[in-house]
Design an enzyme around this catalytic site. Structure first.
Site, mmCIF file in Angstrom:
data_model
loop_
_atom_site.group_PDB
_atom_site.id
_atom_site.type_symbol
_atom_site.label_atom_id
_atom_site.label_comp_id
_atom_site.label_asym_id
_atom_site.label_seq_id
_atom_site.Cartn_x
_atom_site.Cartn_y
_atom_site.Cartn_z
ATOM 1 N N ALA A 1 0.010 60.795 43.396
ATOM 2 C CA ALA A 1 0.120 61.345 42.179
ATOM 3 C C ALA A 1 1.410 61.974 42.238
ATOM 4 C CB ALA A 1 -1.055 62.535 41.995
ATOM 5 N N GLY A 2 2.433 61.331 42.418
ATOM 6 C CA GLY A 2 3.931 61.854 42.332
ATOM 7 C C GLY A 2 4.136 61.074 41.154
ATOM 8 N N GLY A 3 5.498 61.148 40.979
ATOM 9 C CA GLY A 3 6.055 60.550 39.448
ATOM 10 C C GLY A 3 5.613 59.333 39.141
ATOM 11 N N GLY B 1 2.867 57.584 40.399
ATOM 12 C CA GLY B 1 1.449 57.324 40.375
ATOM 13 C C GLY B 1 0.873 57.943 39.027
ATOM 14 N N PHE C 1 27.415 60.737 38.641
ATOM 15 C CA PHE C 1 26.786 60.846 39.687
ATOM 16 C C PHE C 1 27.578 59.677 40.496
ATOM 17 C CE2 PHE C 1 22.443 61.839 41.374
ATOM 18 C CZ PHE C 1 22.563 63.247 41.050
ATOM 19 N N ASP D 1 1.639 55.860 54.359
ATOM 20 C CA ASP D 1 0.520 55.497 54.218
ATOM 21 C C ASP D 1 0.407 54.045 53.521
ATOM 22 O OD1 ASP D 1 0.336 57.885 55.657
ATOM 23 O OD2 ASP D 1 -0.957 58.818 54.183
ATOM 24 N N GLN E 1 18.193 54.801 53.433
ATOM 25 C CA GLN E 1 19.516 55.579 52.730
ATOM 26 C C GLN E 1 19.309 56.949 53.522
ATOM 27 O OE1 GLN E 1 19.522 57.150 48.579
ATOM 28 N NE2 GLN E 1 21.363 55.627 48.703
ATOM 29 N N HIS F 1 21.292 60.385 52.904
ATOM 30 C CA HIS F 1 21.966 61.141 52.063
ATOM 31 C C HIS F 1 22.949 61.886 52.897
ATOM 32 C CE1 HIS F 1 22.861 63.856 48.716
ATOM 33 N NE2 HIS F 1 21.903 63.334 48.034
ATOM 34 N N LEU G 1 17.854 69.056 51.114
ATOM 35 C CA LEU G 1 18.764 68.271 50.427
ATOM 36 C C LEU G 1 19.611 69.257 49.636
ATOM 37 C CD1 LEU G 1 19.769 65.497 49.699
ATOM 38 C CD2 LEU G 1 18.473 65.981 47.696
ATOM 39 N N GLU H 1 23.393 65.717 45.221
ATOM 40 C CA GLU H 1 24.614 64.991 44.569
ATOM 41 C C GLU H 1 25.345 65.465 43.604
ATOM 42 O OE1 GLU H 1 24.449 60.934 45.494
ATOM 43 O OE2 GLU H 1 25.656 60.161 43.824
ATOM 44 N N ARG I 1 26.394 56.614 48.395
ATOM 45 C CA ARG I 1 25.948 57.549 49.313
ATOM 46 C C ARG I 1 26.183 56.940 51.003
ATOM 47 N NH1 ARG I 1 20.456 59.263 46.766
ATOM 48 N NH2 ARG I 1 21.514 60.828 45.316
ATOM 49 N N HIS J 1 16.878 59.843 53.933
ATOM 50 C CA HIS J 1 16.638 60.536 52.312
ATOM 51 C C HIS J 1 15.696 59.563 51.628
ATOM 52 C CE1 HIS J 1 17.047 62.628 48.983
ATOM 53 N NE2 HIS J 1 17.872 61.494 48.248
ATOM 54 N N GLU K 1 8.624 54.819 45.523
ATOM 55 C CA GLU K 1 9.368 54.461 46.646
ATOM 56 C C GLU K 1 8.794 53.792 47.524
ATOM 57 O OE1 GLU K 1 11.186 58.134 48.017
ATOM 58 O OE2 GLU K 1 11.695 57.193 49.922
ATOM 59 N N ARG L 1 20.584 52.478 47.471
ATOM 60 C CA ARG L 1 20.316 53.338 45.767
ATOM 61 C C ARG L 1 21.402 53.988 45.520
ATOM 62 N NH1 ARG L 1 17.728 57.900 44.070
ATOM 63 N NH2 ARG L 1 17.292 58.854 46.263
HETATM 64 C C1 FAD Z 1 15.028 65.902 48.359
HETATM 65 C C2 FAD Z 1 15.104 64.900 47.381
HETATM 66 C C3 FAD Z 1 15.959 64.810 46.394
HETATM 67 C C4 FAD Z 1 15.664 63.730 45.381
HETATM 68 N N1 FAD Z 1 16.842 63.514 44.086
HETATM 69 C C5 FAD Z 1 16.639 62.640 43.409
HETATM 70 C C6 FAD Z 1 17.208 62.484 42.273
HETATM 71 O O1 FAD Z 1 17.827 63.516 41.799
HETATM 72 N N2 FAD Z 1 17.055 61.347 41.294
HETATM 73 C C7 FAD Z 1 16.512 60.353 41.721
HETATM 74 O O2 FAD Z 1 16.352 59.424 40.965
HETATM 75 N N3 FAD Z 1 15.697 60.366 43.036
HETATM 76 C C8 FAD Z 1 15.656 61.448 43.727
HETATM 77 N N4 FAD Z 1 15.083 61.477 44.872
HETATM 78 C C9 FAD Z 1 14.575 60.223 45.106
HETATM 79 C C10 FAD Z 1 13.044 60.493 44.506
HETATM 80 O O3 FAD Z 1 12.564 61.735 44.352
HETATM 81 C C11 FAD Z 1 11.601 59.850 45.253
HETATM 82 O O4 FAD Z 1 11.950 58.499 45.517
HETATM 83 C C12 FAD Z 1 10.549 59.650 44.375
HETATM 84 O O5 FAD Z 1 10.041 61.186 43.794
HETATM 85 C C13 FAD Z 1 9.291 59.281 45.005
HETATM 86 O O6 FAD Z 1 8.291 59.532 43.995
HETATM 87 P P1 FAD Z 1 6.754 58.516 44.339
HETATM 88 O O7 FAD Z 1 6.080 58.744 43.046
HETATM 89 O O8 FAD Z 1 6.994 57.253 44.826
HETATM 90 O O9 FAD Z 1 6.225 59.495 45.669
HETATM 91 P P2 FAD Z 1 5.818 60.963 46.004
HETATM 92 O O10 FAD Z 1 6.414 61.786 44.870
HETATM 93 O O11 FAD Z 1 6.522 61.311 47.359
HETATM 94 O O12 FAD Z 1 4.474 61.135 45.739
HETATM 95 C C14 FAD Z 1 3.568 60.296 46.713
HETATM 96 C C15 FAD Z 1 1.970 60.607 46.437
HETATM 97 O O13 FAD Z 1 1.140 59.661 47.072
HETATM 98 C C16 FAD Z 1 0.291 60.604 47.949
HETATM 99 N N5 FAD Z 1 -0.292 60.016 48.819
HETATM 100 C C17 FAD Z 1 0.657 59.747 49.903
HETATM 101 N N6 FAD Z 1 -0.101 59.182 50.919
HETATM 102 C C18 FAD Z 1 -1.329 59.253 50.390
HETATM 103 C C19 FAD Z 1 -2.923 58.845 51.138
HETATM 104 N N7 FAD Z 1 -2.996 58.220 52.478
HETATM 105 N N8 FAD Z 1 -3.721 58.972 50.402
HETATM 106 C C20 FAD Z 1 -3.926 59.741 49.138
HETATM 107 N N9 FAD Z 1 -2.590 59.850 48.776
HETATM 108 C C21 FAD Z 1 -1.381 59.809 49.465
HETATM 109 C C22 FAD Z 1 0.754 62.127 47.958
HETATM 110 O O14 FAD Z 1 -0.125 62.961 48.009
HETATM 111 C C23 FAD Z 1 1.657 62.196 46.954
HETATM 112 O O15 FAD Z 1 1.015 62.603 45.494
HETATM 113 C C24 FAD Z 1 15.079 62.433 45.951
HETATM 114 C C25 FAD Z 1 14.088 62.528 47.027
HETATM 115 C C26 FAD Z 1 14.336 63.609 47.887
HETATM 116 C C27 FAD Z 1 13.519 63.524 49.176
#
Ligand code: FAD
Ligand code: SF4
Ligand code: FES
Lengths: 290, 612
Positions: free
Chosen positions: B11-13, B15, B113, B214, B233, B235, B245, B248, B281, B346, B370, B381
């Site tokens: 449930a990140g961005g 999901g 950027f 996972d 990557q 950073h 972090l 940038e 980067r 990163h 991701e 990236r």
């Molecule tokens: C510090 C930092 C700064 C960043 N800044 C930028 C930026 O400025 N601009 C940009 O474009 N990108 C940036 N990035 C990259 C970007 O933020 C990430 O790649 C992106 O947010 C990942 O989103 P996601 O939805 O794929 O995963 P996540 O947000 O990591 O969500 C993963 C989800 O999966 C769930 N999950 C994982 N495993 C399981 C499991 N086994 N069972 C159930 N649930 C599970 C977790 O609970 C979570 O809800 C940054 C990354 C970092 C680390």
């Protein structure tokens, strides 16, 4: 470090009726808890040595842990070490059953709010060196303890959801419309602080009113509503609808401006001020007064 | 057993966007996440979202920058889809109330950027990810989408046809972290994996503790190949002590990097004569480590990032969060002194192989964010390109899983007639020699060929047996020990600078970890909130993922994007304009390659020398 130090020593938690399972330990004794005892040291003097942490333990399922207690750990101290680093070390090196929530390590996921030396704080944002040792780490007061430092957050989430925490506007441009809604930098600035909330629950846990009135919306939910109510992108009608939710019996008028929420918020959100401002808005709009 | 049309794992961005899209397409959708949604790592993103919004900019420029940034390893159909849809998706967030930073006239601000030919990064202070995550979660709440939070997904329920292209995914098996109850979740239409990055494979990372790959590992074991895993990557600006972090955005606003002699080394030593601090980067990370290696680092470990000259007002307006991070996590006041920084793991450019619609070669199995590789980032990236990926491809995956027709994809997936088979790279260890034991082992095989419910029940049964086994065993090795060893090896040998010998060494250690894992046990006897158990399962996933990263790094004997090989410091377009694919084949990783697609809608992206 000697192995003797490494082994956690268990110690019965003080006999406090609040400690029996369901409620978190320090509910009634916030002031006294974490008070410095005779043997305490300033952790910052401990470079190269160990820091003594006392961690609250409870597990409803495990025989030896059904009776809440404190375990002592002596963790090698390093400059820059946070409370979260210390409990992680204790877990990884001494007792893998030690349980707490944590994830980002950078004060943005909001999952590691603990009661540290008598105050609600984020573990990852609190430097060990700034605390008196032994450092006492307990779950958030006024919340049901699930296990060790983990509390049940459901009530907190329910309150957050009660205020309809989502943008609402009839006039929002169509999704495929590339034109944004305009918002002045000043208006953005006005809602900026309120938009920083990470749902850690520290404020709710510190609030005496919330402790006594389970239906009180609480500082975090009211602040969430503030963010929307003060955002000029939403229309006047919706703002009024929001104020109606807020001025209900268990809403803003319950706040007695004790500032405890504002004091503990790790994001420095002026919660009490926001609540006061909403009270004034409600009066201005001539809404019903409870 | 729970049943829904679409199950979104994570449930990140990505999901959240997938769930909203599936809901809008009419599906009964549920999210299953090991963390409450607002705890997801997307909340940590700082810098911003790239989208060609302004006059003078357009999607083609964005696509061009992205292809160049990717070092010509991005697939043009994916890159163009990203660039075309980013503006609409970014505006959509604004319409949902996201508090973007604003110009005087009330329009959203954009800033420069690294690697961008136009200042097209839209942002909300230095807390863009936090606002994006919360804004999208609000939409999930608004729609009443069901969220199973603090449910840990252990495995996918997939049929076991020999060819992954014939397999079907019918759901997932998860356990309720609070109670320990293990249950099946049947997905009538599809499962979308959105589990985020695998940063915990390294010990100095900007990633959250929950980023354990996972989804990667589950998809891999189910037969979907992992693509371009060697491209990690690093950073250039993470705090030395914690890996936290420093965005940038600091360099975007004019922050300057200095070595211990006070020299502005990006120019002084010719690392990037045009873009300086704003080179991409990989270039900056290598420059910093070279400075340290050549004795010009501060305390032999890091360099300085200085933003004092920007002035308090500008810093408070645009980078306030950075001041807090530097203060809280490194004890440095960015207004009066430079901040120490060094490269940290990163982002994973690679991931689960999917097409533009988010689908893997296993039918009913999707991935976005991701954890997926579509591939838009190729070898490197660009900052600000991950967040648009989450919303553009999260939405597509959600819609497609819910049955919307998005048209035929141009990108192919799985083993097929367009792939090239394994090279003759000699591997230091025999892959797959450990880990076939399904109860305690690293590799669980798929389900059985049967009806959907049968497959699910069987997978639930296997998961229960495995957990019982781990819990009942009362001695052996603890996961923390294995995890630490794995992380150390990856950081020592598969970091910014890589050598064949080093990578071989890493593979040996990974194999040892795999063997030790056969003897892992869970010490905590309780079913209530057993994080010991959860981390034990996560560690198994990290081993699988680390192995693919190292294998990819070993076979790709060239220098491209973030992947630098000492033996071969040139980009080898003749042999390497292709993706590395690693699939789990009967308990053994097998490697194959698929050519990169450089033909876009109107033009072909000709590989050029990257210079900044
Ligand atoms: C510090 C930092 C700064 C960043 N800044 C930028 C930026 O400025 N601009 C940009 O474009 N990108 C940036 N990035 C990259 C970007 O933020 C990430 O790649 C992106 O947010 C990942 O989103 P996601 O939805 O794929 O995963 P996540 O947000 O990591 O969500 C993963 C989800 O999966 C769930 N999950 C994982 N495993 C399981 C499991 N086994 N069972 C159930 N649930 C599970 C977790 O609970 C979570 O809800 C940054 C990354 C970092 C680390
Ligand atoms: S208002 Fe502050 S203390 Fe309360 S939940 Fe939000 S961040 Fe935590
Ligand atoms: S670990 Fe995320 S707020 Fe502390």
């Amino acid at each position: 470090m000697s192995t003797q130090q490494a082994e956690p020593e268990s110690q019965e938690a003080p006999k406090d009726p609040e400690m029996q399972g369901a409620e978190s330990p320090a509910a009634e004794t916030q002031e006294g808890d974490g008070a410095v005892d005779q043997t305490s040291t300033d952790a910052s003097e401990l470079d190269g040595e160990t820091v003594h942490i006392k961690v609250f333990r409870y597990d409803p399922e495990v025989e030896g842990k059904q009776e809440p207690r404190f375990d002592d750990f002596h963790v090698p101290f390093e400059k820059g070490m946070t409370v979260l680093d210390a409990v992680m070390y204790a877990r990884d090196e001494y007792d893998s059953s030690l349980t707490f929530r944590h994830s980002c390590r950078q004060a943005v996921c909001g999952s590691d709010a603990f009661f540290v030396n008598g105050k609600q704080r984020l573990g990852c944002k609190t430097q060990i060196a700034d605390l008196e040792a032994p450092v006492r780490i307990e779950p958030l007061p006024h919340q049901e303890v699930v296990k060790d430092l983990v509390v049940d957050m459901d009530h907190f989430y329910d309150q957050m959801h009660t205020v309809e925490p989502y943008f609402q506007d009839e006039d929002t441009p169509a999704v495929d419309d590339l034109e944004e809604q305009r918002q002045s930098p000043e208006n953005r600035e006005k809602i900026k602080m309120s938009s920083r909330c990470i749902w850690c629950g520290a404020c709710m846990s510190s609030c005496n009113i919330a402790a006594g009135d389970n239906e009180y919306l609480g500082p975090a939910a009211i602040n969430k509503a503030y963010k929307f109510a003060m955002d000029d992108r939403e229309s006047e009608e919706i703002k009024e609808h929001r104020l109606r939710i807020l001025e209900q019996e268990h809403g803003v008028w319950r706040c007695q401006t004790q500032f405890s929420c504002t004091e503990v918020c790790p994001k420095d959100i002026p919660l009490t001020e926001h609540i006061q401002e909403l009270k004034r808005e409600a009066v201005k709009k001539n809404l019903k007064f409870w | 057993m729970y049943e829904h049309d679409v199950i979104v794992v994570g449930a990140g961005g990505a999901g959240l966007r997938a769930a909203v899209a599936a809901h809008e397409a009419g599906a009964d959708v549920a999210m299953v996440s090991k963390l409450h949604p607002v705890r997801s790592h997307t909340g940590a993103a700082e810098g911003g979202i790239n989208a060609a919004l302004q006059e003078g900019d357009d999607w083609e420029l964005h696509a061009y920058d992205t292809m160049k940034g990717s070092d010509y390893l991005g697939d043009a159909p994916a890159v163009e889809t990203l660039a075309k849809n980013a503006p609409e998706e970014t505006m959509n967030l604004e319409h949902w109330g996201m508090p973007f930073s604003r110009e005087e006239d009330g329009r959203v601000s954009q800033r420069p950027f690294g690697g961008l030919s136009y200042p097209r990064t839209t942002y909300a202070g230095a807390e863009t990810g936090h606002h994006l995550l919360h804004t999208m979660y609000e939409q999930v709440v608004k729609r009443g989408i069901q969220v199973y939070d603090e449910w840990y997904v252990m495995d996918l329920a997939v049929t076991d046809e020999p060819d992954p292209n014939d397999r079907e995914c019918h759901g997932v098996v998860a356990y309720d972290v609070q109670s320990g109850k293990i249950e099946g979740f049947k997905a009538n239409d599809g499962v979308v994996l959105a589990t985020g990055g695998p940063g915990q494979a390294f010990d100095h990372t900007t990633n959250a503790v929950s980023c354990t790959g996972d989804g990667h590992a589950m998809a891999y074991r189910a037969g979907a190949p992992l693509e371009d895993m060697e491209f990690i990557q690093f950073h250039p600006t993470s705090l030395p002590s914690t890996g936290v972090l420093i965005s940038e955005g600091v360099r975007g606003e004019g922050g300057i990097l200095y070595n211990n002699e006070g020299e502005r080394f990006m120019f002084e030593y010719g690392y990037a004569n045009n873009s300086g601090e704003l080179a991409s980067r990989d270039v900056v990370a290598r420059a910093e480590l070279t400075e340290v290696d050549e004795g010009r680092g501060v305390n032999d470990e890091y360099v300085h990032l200085d933003m004092r000259h920007l002035g308090e007002e500008r810093i408070m307006d645009r980078l306030e969060n950075i001041l807090h991070l530097a203060e809280d996590f490194e004890g440095v006041d960015g207004l009066v002194e430079p901040m120490p920084v060094k490269p940290g793991q990163h982002y994973a450019m690679g991931g689960i192989e999917v097409d533009e619609n988010g689908q893997t070669c296993v039918s009913g199995l999707y991935a976005a964010g991701e954890c997926a590789c579509v591939s838009v980032h190729g070898g490197n990236r660009l900052g600000g390109n991950a967040l648009p990926e989450l919303i553009v491809f999260g939405k597509r995956a959600g819609r497609h899983a819910a049955g919307d027709d998005l048209g035929e994809p141009e990108i192919r997936t799985g083993y097929g007639d367009d792939v090239e088979d394994e090279t003759d790279t000699e591997l230091p260890v025999q892959p797959g020699e450990a880990g076939l034991d399904t109860t305690g082992g690293v590799a669980a095989d798929g389900g059985v060929t049967a009806d959907a419910e049968g497959v699910l029940e069987r997978t639930v049964e296997t998961a229960r047996e495995r957990v019982d086994y781990l819990m009942e065993k009362d001695e052996g090795v603890q996961h923390a020990e294995i995890r630490a060893k794995l992380q150390r090896a990856m950081t020592d040998y598969v970091n910014v600078f890589r050598t064949g010998d080093g990578i071989r060494e890493a593979l040996k250690v990974i194999r040892e970890c795999r063997q030790e894992y056969q003897n892992v046990y869970v010490d905590d006897p309780s079913r209530t909130f057993n994080t010991d158990l959860q981390q034990t399962i996560e560690t198994r996933n990290l081993i699988d993922v680390a192995e693919t990263i190292a294998l990819g790094a070993l076979v790709r004997n060239e220098f491209r994007g973030a992947h630098w090989r000492q033996e071969n410091q040139i980009r080898d377009d003749e042999n390497w304009l292709k993706h590395t694919l690693i699939s789990w084949d009967d308990g053994e990783p097998s490697i194959f390659y698929r050519p990169v697609i450089l033909e876009g809608e109107n033009k072909t992206y000709e590989p050029k020398e990257r210079s900044y």
